[in-house]
Design a protein around this motif. Structure first.
Motif, PDB file in Angstrom:
ATOM      1  N   VAL B 170      11.489  27.006  32.302  1.00 30.02           N
ATOM      2  CA  VAL B 170      12.570  26.028  32.165  1.00 30.02           C
ATOM      3  C   VAL B 170      13.210  26.498  30.710  1.00 30.02           C
ATOM      4  N   THR B 171      12.528  26.416  29.615  1.00 29.79           N
ATOM      5  CA  THR B 171      12.876  26.634  28.187  1.00 29.79           C
ATOM      6  C   THR B 171      13.889  27.938  28.315  1.00 29.79           C
ATOM      7  N   SER B 172      13.640  29.007  29.055  1.00 31.23           N
ATOM      8  CA  SER B 172      14.297  30.188  28.798  1.00 31.23           C
ATOM      9  C   SER B 172      15.622  29.811  29.608  1.00 31.23           C
ATOM     10  N   GLY B 173      15.841  29.018  30.215  1.00 31.58           N
ATOM     11  CA  GLY B 173      17.214  28.785  30.893  1.00 31.58           C
ATOM     12  C   GLY B 173      17.339  29.854  31.945  1.00 31.58           C
ATOM     13  N   LEU B 174      16.485  30.904  32.437  1.00 31.63           N
ATOM     14  CA  LEU B 174      16.677  31.652  33.399  1.00 31.63           C
ATOM     15  C   LEU B 174      17.255  30.764  34.813  1.00 31.63           C
ATOM     16  N   ARG B 175      18.247  31.514  35.205  1.00 36.70           N
ATOM     17  CA  ARG B 175      18.700  31.119  36.645  1.00 36.70           C
ATOM     18  C   ARG B 175      18.489  32.195  37.872  1.00 36.70           C
ATOM     19  N   GLY B 176      18.411  31.784  38.808  1.00 40.72           N
ATOM     20  CA  GLY B 176      18.295  32.901  39.989  1.00 40.72           C
ATOM     21  C   GLY B 176      19.444  33.942  40.005  1.00 40.72           C
ATOM     22  N   ARG B 177      19.106  35.104  39.951  1.00 36.84           N
ATOM     23  CA  ARG B 177      19.780  36.125  40.391  1.00 36.84           C
ATOM     24  C   ARG B 177      20.315  36.493  41.533  1.00 36.84           C
ATOM     25  N   THR B 355      25.271  32.450  27.364  1.00 29.21           N
ATOM     26  CA  THR B 355      26.109  31.424  26.993  1.00 29.21           C
ATOM     27  C   THR B 355      25.298  30.138  27.027  1.00 29.21           C
ATOM     28  N   ASP B 356      26.073  28.938  26.957  1.00 26.14           N
ATOM     29  CA  ASP B 356      25.328  27.695  26.812  1.00 26.14           C
ATOM     30  C   ASP B 356      24.601  27.649  28.369  1.00 26.14           C
ATOM     31  N   LYS B 357      25.063  27.689  29.439  1.00 21.78           N
ATOM     32  CA  LYS B 357      24.466  27.261  30.721  1.00 21.78           C
ATOM     33  C   LYS B 357      23.879  28.320  31.260  1.00 21.78           C
ATOM     34  N   SER B 358      24.442  29.821  30.974  1.00 23.23           N
ATOM     35  CA  SER B 358      24.031  31.039  31.613  1.00 23.23           C
ATOM     36  C   SER B 358      23.289  31.646  30.548  1.00 23.23           C
ATOM     37  N   LYS B 359      21.902  31.683  30.652  1.00 22.31           N
ATOM     38  CA  LYS B 359      21.217  32.448  29.566  1.00 22.31           C
ATOM     39  C   LYS B 359      20.758  33.833  30.073  1.00 22.31           C
ATOM     40  N   GLY B 360      20.460  34.526  29.260  1.00 19.04           N
ATOM     41  CA  GLY B 360      19.820  35.803  29.402  1.00 19.04           C
ATOM     42  C   GLY B 360      20.790  37.136  29.907  1.00 19.04           C
ATOM     43  N   THR B 361      20.277  38.133  30.603  1.00 18.49           N
ATOM     44  CA  THR B 361      20.864  39.001  30.856  1.00 18.49           C
ATOM     45  C   THR B 361      21.208  39.503  32.159  1.00 18.49           C
ATOM     46  N   LYS B 362      22.238  40.157  32.881  1.00 17.04           N
ATOM     47  CA  LYS B 362      22.429  40.354  34.199  1.00 17.04           C
ATOM     48  C   LYS B 362      22.764  41.670  34.299  1.00 17.04           C
ATOM     49  N   HIS B 418      42.971  37.372  34.081  1.00 11.86           N
ATOM     50  CA  HIS B 418      41.572  36.892  33.739  1.00 11.86           C
ATOM     51  C   HIS B 418      40.707  37.825  33.144  1.00 11.86           C
ATOM     52  N   LEU B 419      41.289  38.967  32.640  1.00 12.96           N
ATOM     53  CA  LEU B 419      40.171  40.028  32.135  1.00 12.96           C
ATOM     54  C   LEU B 419      39.316  39.331  30.867  1.00 12.96           C
ATOM     55  N   ASP B 420      39.915  38.237  30.371  1.00 14.44           N
ATOM     56  CA  ASP B 420      39.010  37.971  29.208  1.00 14.44           C
ATOM     57  C   ASP B 420      37.981  36.813  29.680  1.00 14.44           C
ATOM     58  N   THR B 421      37.823  36.463  30.854  1.00 12.37           N
ATOM     59  CA  THR B 421      36.807  35.564  31.261  1.00 12.37           C
ATOM     60  C   THR B 421      35.445  36.118  30.983  1.00 12.37           C
ATOM     61  N   PRO B 422      34.875  35.204  30.573  1.00 17.84           N
ATOM     62  CA  PRO B 422      33.292  35.148  29.966  1.00 17.84           C
ATOM     63  C   PRO B 422      32.544  35.522  31.655  1.00 17.84           C
ATOM     64  N   MET B 423      31.992  36.369  31.647  1.00 19.16           N
ATOM     65  CA  MET B 423      31.015  36.389  33.035  1.00 19.16           C
ATOM     66  C   MET B 423      29.842  35.518  33.086  1.00 19.16           C
ATOM     67  N   ASP B 424      30.078  34.329  33.303  1.00 13.51           N
ATOM     68  CA  ASP B 424      28.892  33.498  33.606  1.00 13.51           C
ATOM     69  C   ASP B 424      29.252  32.639  34.786  1.00 13.51           C
ATOM     70  N   TYR B 425      28.063  31.815  35.162  1.00 12.39           N
ATOM     71  CA  TYR B 425      28.160  31.277  36.516  1.00 12.39           C
ATOM     72  C   TYR B 425      29.341  30.370  36.703  1.00 12.39           C
ATOM     73  N   GLU B 426      29.607  29.462  35.668  1.00 14.50           N
ATOM     74  CA  GLU B 426      30.618  28.546  35.550  1.00 14.50           C
ATOM     75  C   GLU B 426      31.821  29.236  35.706  1.00 14.50           C
ATOM     76  N   SER B 427      32.251  30.143  34.903  1.00 22.50           N
ATOM     77  CA  SER B 427      33.614  30.464  34.607  1.00 22.50           C
ATOM     78  C   SER B 427      34.011  31.392  35.874  1.00 22.50           C
ATOM     79  N   LEU B 428      32.872  31.906  36.451  1.00 20.63           N
ATOM     80  CA  LEU B 428      33.523  32.847  37.772  1.00 20.63           C
ATOM     81  C   LEU B 428      33.672  31.700  38.562  1.00 20.63           C
ATOM     82  N   GLN B 429      32.928  30.707  38.933  1.00 23.23           N
ATOM     83  CA  GLN B 429      33.317  29.613  39.771  1.00 23.23           C
ATOM     84  C   GLN B 429      34.661  28.996  39.886  1.00 23.23           C
ATOM     85  N   GLU B 430      34.915  28.679  38.567  1.00 25.86           N
ATOM     86  CA  GLU B 430      36.346  28.174  38.275  1.00 25.86           C
ATOM     87  C   GLU B 430      37.506  29.112  39.043  1.00 25.86           C
TER      88      GLU B 430
END
Ligand SMILES: Cc1cc2nc3c(=O)[nH]c(=O)nc-3n(C[C@H](O)[C@H](O)[C@H](O)COP(=O)(O)O)c2cc1C
Ligand code: FES
Lengths: 194, 550
Positions: B170-177, B355-362, B418-430
């Motif tokens: 939970v602390t790690s913030g890891l989300r399902g890949r 990022t804040d809500k998307s932790k770690g690497t992909k 949108h090339l400067d969009t950060p690759m995280d779960y929320e930004s891409l969903q938007e």
């Protein structure tokens, strides 16, 4: 192999001996079923090794498997027709798979597929009239860096063009006598523990 | 084996490796092998025979290095000297490489060029899951152990309670890949808390996205990492039996995982009383038989049980009622691959990346119209521009970037604006796309976005399991409408109908396949509406892909 029916399988191993009476044609598959303790959950494993050993799943084989695993034939048929890997019709003596996954599509795989269909007069998913070539499609073979990808008789060829793929196929099928496709490749992988 | 013995095994292997005066590491991932890597390795083995008495030189296979289109790759490691990674190595070039490194001095090897480790392809990456991939012989357990393998499992078993393991996740913030990005620690807690006499852990290695090979590479490169992650999960949730479900098209991955399981069992790292504790856990492999929908968790469980891979409605979720009605934890293989570093270095450490809500690497599989294709691991939140232009080196042949497709048939296209969009779960969903499992296909001006939409819709039509009507019939109707637009026979009304069907499928399909199938259509309509209109109003395909009536 299977988990749920483990207890059951131990007690019924004596029966198992009696049940595998498919004659020599299904010897291989009987061994696989036995290794799985005739568990119903192992149906996909059993069909996979049958496909690898015999090249197709015919009705007799499906009935044999159904009987031995004590499943309705309709259930076995339902599973056999659900998965792309299983084929109920015989395959050609040579097999060509065109990858039409995203990376290969972006690099022009659609055109390669069309050109092969036209050159060998066969639609994807079927076998030429002379039984020399089965043409099929795959959705990504995990070699996207080499797109577009074509697999000929198990050999993966990267960065293909229609021309290179046609040349390779022509070369492979050229000295093949007609009608030799019945007992297509019988691989031994059925014996391996998956 | 206990913890001390594990450490001495690691020590012994590190010592063994340090005794070699020169080591040739051959990438043994599928892309390198299909480019001729096996022949190169044979040639290397033959060439070093007799040289230096052979004993002080090692030739070994490793996991994936990354720049897959430049394979076969061979890295030469000589203690005290700079490493060299040669690209596109042929068996003919091998004698020269060997001679250069064993006899003449490095400059002599002029035939194959080397891959620069200082290039932004490497420096912009952050490898956590793939950190040791190119140093590990995937077929030798010792090799994984020497890199610290199974020490996270030892730590979890000896120093942590199952609850603490869940908490660390939970602390790690890891989300399902695997696509949906559900918080891993929360899922583990749910399975831990679920009532059941027995529980299962399942690794999803079905990798359905037809343009992605991260999971394949991970299974082929570092199979023990996945097993270790699963064992830690099993300890945390209280399971004794696990399955790895491997896509049918990946025989090499299954073979290496099988070898790894047997080796781990022999060493007491899987099986009964693992590492001298009272914890037992076994893993079996299940092969898929070619059905995209089996990547969906309920369909996957049906397939593991030998049935047609048809999804069932959730709830109940697998965490409550999964395999044989027992609580079941399902995670993607990359998710499991991220677990050992979280445990050995701590959740706080892991959460520093991203990022804040998307932790770690992909891990992404970078492919399509980009100079440097391959497998990359980047911190979450990196921009698409950095991936395409810094890591990927831009578009070949001076072409212009048009769009990047992420998330496969459940995802969408991200346009140049949108090339400067950060690759995280929320930004891409938007933006109407998703991170997905990690396929990232770059397209240039030669791609027609209507055709791209047709491509994915046709895929979903083929792969629809047929159980629910919206998905079974809706995908067929949508392919027809898209064909009509492509053929210059459509009216504005058809476009409306298409959008209507999109909403219908989203709202009424049974499983994720149908619910997300409209995404590629919706995202191309959203970002490239003018292309649809050009096909409809002007009977013109801007990219010149579709044949139009004259
Ligand atoms: C149609 C469909 C296909 C899917 N394919 C995959 C897949 O190939 N691999 C995967 O890990 N998850 C896939 N998923 C997601 C799984 O259902 C599940 O959410 C995932 O394995 C959970 O693991 P995670 O929490 O680690 O991501 C798919 C979902 C849907 C709806
Ligand atoms: S798309 Fe063809 S190999 Fe991946």
């Amino acid at each position: 192999m299977n988990f749920s029916a483990q207890k059951e399988s131990v007690s019924s191993s004596a029966q198992n001996e009696a049940r595998s009476d498919g004659g020599s044609r299904f010897k291989k598959i009987d061994r696989v079923m036995k290794r799985h303790g005739f568990q119903q959950d192992a149906l996909i494993e059993v069909l996979t090794s049958a496909q690898e050993s015999y090249g197709l799943l015919d009705e007799e084989l499906l009935a044999h498997v159904a009987q031995n695993l004590r499943l309705p034939l309709s259930w076995v048929y339902g599973v056999a027709t659900f998965y792309h890997f299983f084929s109920l019709a015989p395959k050609g003596s040579h097999q060509c798979v065109v990858c039409v996954g995203t990376a290969c599509y972006v690099e022009g795989a659609d055109q390669i597929q069309k050109d092969l269909e036209e050159r060998f007069q066969v639609s994807s998913g079927s076998t030429t009239a002379d039984g020399r070539l089965t043409l099929s499609r795959a959705r990504c073979l995990g070699s996207c860096g080499l797109a577009p990808v074509v697999v000929l008789d198990g050999e993966l060829m990267g960065q293909q063009t229609s021309r290179s793929a046609i040349a390779a196929i022509e070369d492979a099928i050229k000295d093949e006598p007609e009608e030799s496709h019945q007992e297509a490749e019988v691989t031994g992988s059925a014996e391996e523990e998956p | 084996m206990n913890r001390e013995e594990l450490e001495s095994l690691a020590l012994g292997e590190r010592e063994r490796a340090s005794r070699f005066s020169c080591r040739f590491l051959c990438c043994a991932g599928t892309p390198c092998l299909s480019a001729g890597g096996a022949a190169v390795r044979k040639a290397l083995e033959k060439a070093v025979e007799g040289k230096n008495g052979n004993s002080s030189v090692e030739v070994m296979g490793t996991g994936c290095v990354g720049p897959c289109s430049r394979g076969p790759l061979v890295t030469v490691v000589t203690p005290g000297e700079e490493e060299h990674t040669y690209e596109k190595v042929t068996p003919q070039a091998v004698p020269e490489i060997v001679e250069a490194h064993l006899e003449k001095g490095v400059e002599a090897a002029s035939v194959p060029s080397t891959v620069s480790r200082d290039s932004s392809f490497f420096t912009k990456q952050q490898k956590i899951v793939l950190e040791t991939s190119e140093r590990i012989d995937p077929e030798r357990l010792e090799s994984y152990v020497a890199q610290g393998g199974y020490s996270a499992l030892a730590r979890a078993l000896e120093d942590m309670t199952p609850e603490e393991v869940c908490e660390e996740l939970v602390t790690s913030g890891l989300r399902g890949r695997g696509g949906a990005g559900y918080p891993t620690g929360i899922k583990w807690k749910q399975v831990r808390g679920a009532q059941g006499e027995r529980k299962f852990v399942v690794a999803n290695g079905d990798e359905g996205d037809p343009g992605a090979y991260m999971d394949r590479t991970l299974m082929e490169s570092d199979p023990h990492r996945i097993l270790e992650g699963m064992a830690i999960a099993a300890y945390a949730v209280g399971a004794e039996q696990g399955f790895v479900y491997v896509r049918g098209e990946y025989p090499l991955a299954a073979e290496r995982l099988g070898k790894a399981i047997r080796a781990a069992e022999r060493q007491g790292l899987l099986g009964d009383d693992i590492l001298g504790s009272s914890f037992s856990f076994r893993i079996r492999i299940r092969m898929g038989a070619g059905a995209f929908v089996c990547g969906e968790e309920t369909a996957l469980m049906a397939s593991i049980m030998g049935r047609r891979g048809q999804p069932v409605p959730r709830p109940p979720y697998p965490a409550q009622r999964g395999l044989w009605n027992a609580p079941t934890l399902i995670n993607n293989v990359e998710t499991f691959g991220s677990v050992p570093p979280v445990i050995s270095r701590g959740g706080d450490w892991y959460s520093r990346w991203g990022t804040d809500k998307s932790k770690g690497t992909k891990i992404f599989a970078l492919a399509g119209k980009v100079c440097q294709t391959g497998l990359i691991e980047v911190p979450m939140g990196i921009t698409l521009r950095e991936i395409v232009f810094d890591i990927g080196g831009g578009i070949p042949g001076g072409g212009a970037f048009k769009a990047a497709q992420t998330g496969g048939p459940s995802g969408g296209c991200i346009p140049a604006s949108h090339l400067d969009t950060p690759m995280d779960y929320e930004s891409l969903q938007e933006l109407g796309s998703i991170i997905g499992s990690g396929g990232l296909i770059v397209m240039d001006e030669s791609s027609c976005m209507v055709d791209v939409a047709r491509f994915f819709m046709e895929f979903c039509m083929d792969e629809s399991c047929g159980k629910c009507t919206p998905c079974r019939s809706g995908t067929v109707q949508m392919v027809r409408l898209l064909e009509k637009i492509k053929g210059g026979r459509a009216s504005a009304h058809d476009l409306e109908k298409l959008e209507e069907l999109c909403e219908l499928l989203k709202a009424t399909s049974l499983c994720g396949l149908g619910q997300t199938a409209p995404n590629p259509v919706l995202s191309t309509i959203r970002h490239f509406r003018h292309e649809y209109e050009a096909h409809i109003e002007d009977r013109h395909c801007p990219a010149g892909v579709c044949s139009m009536p004259h």
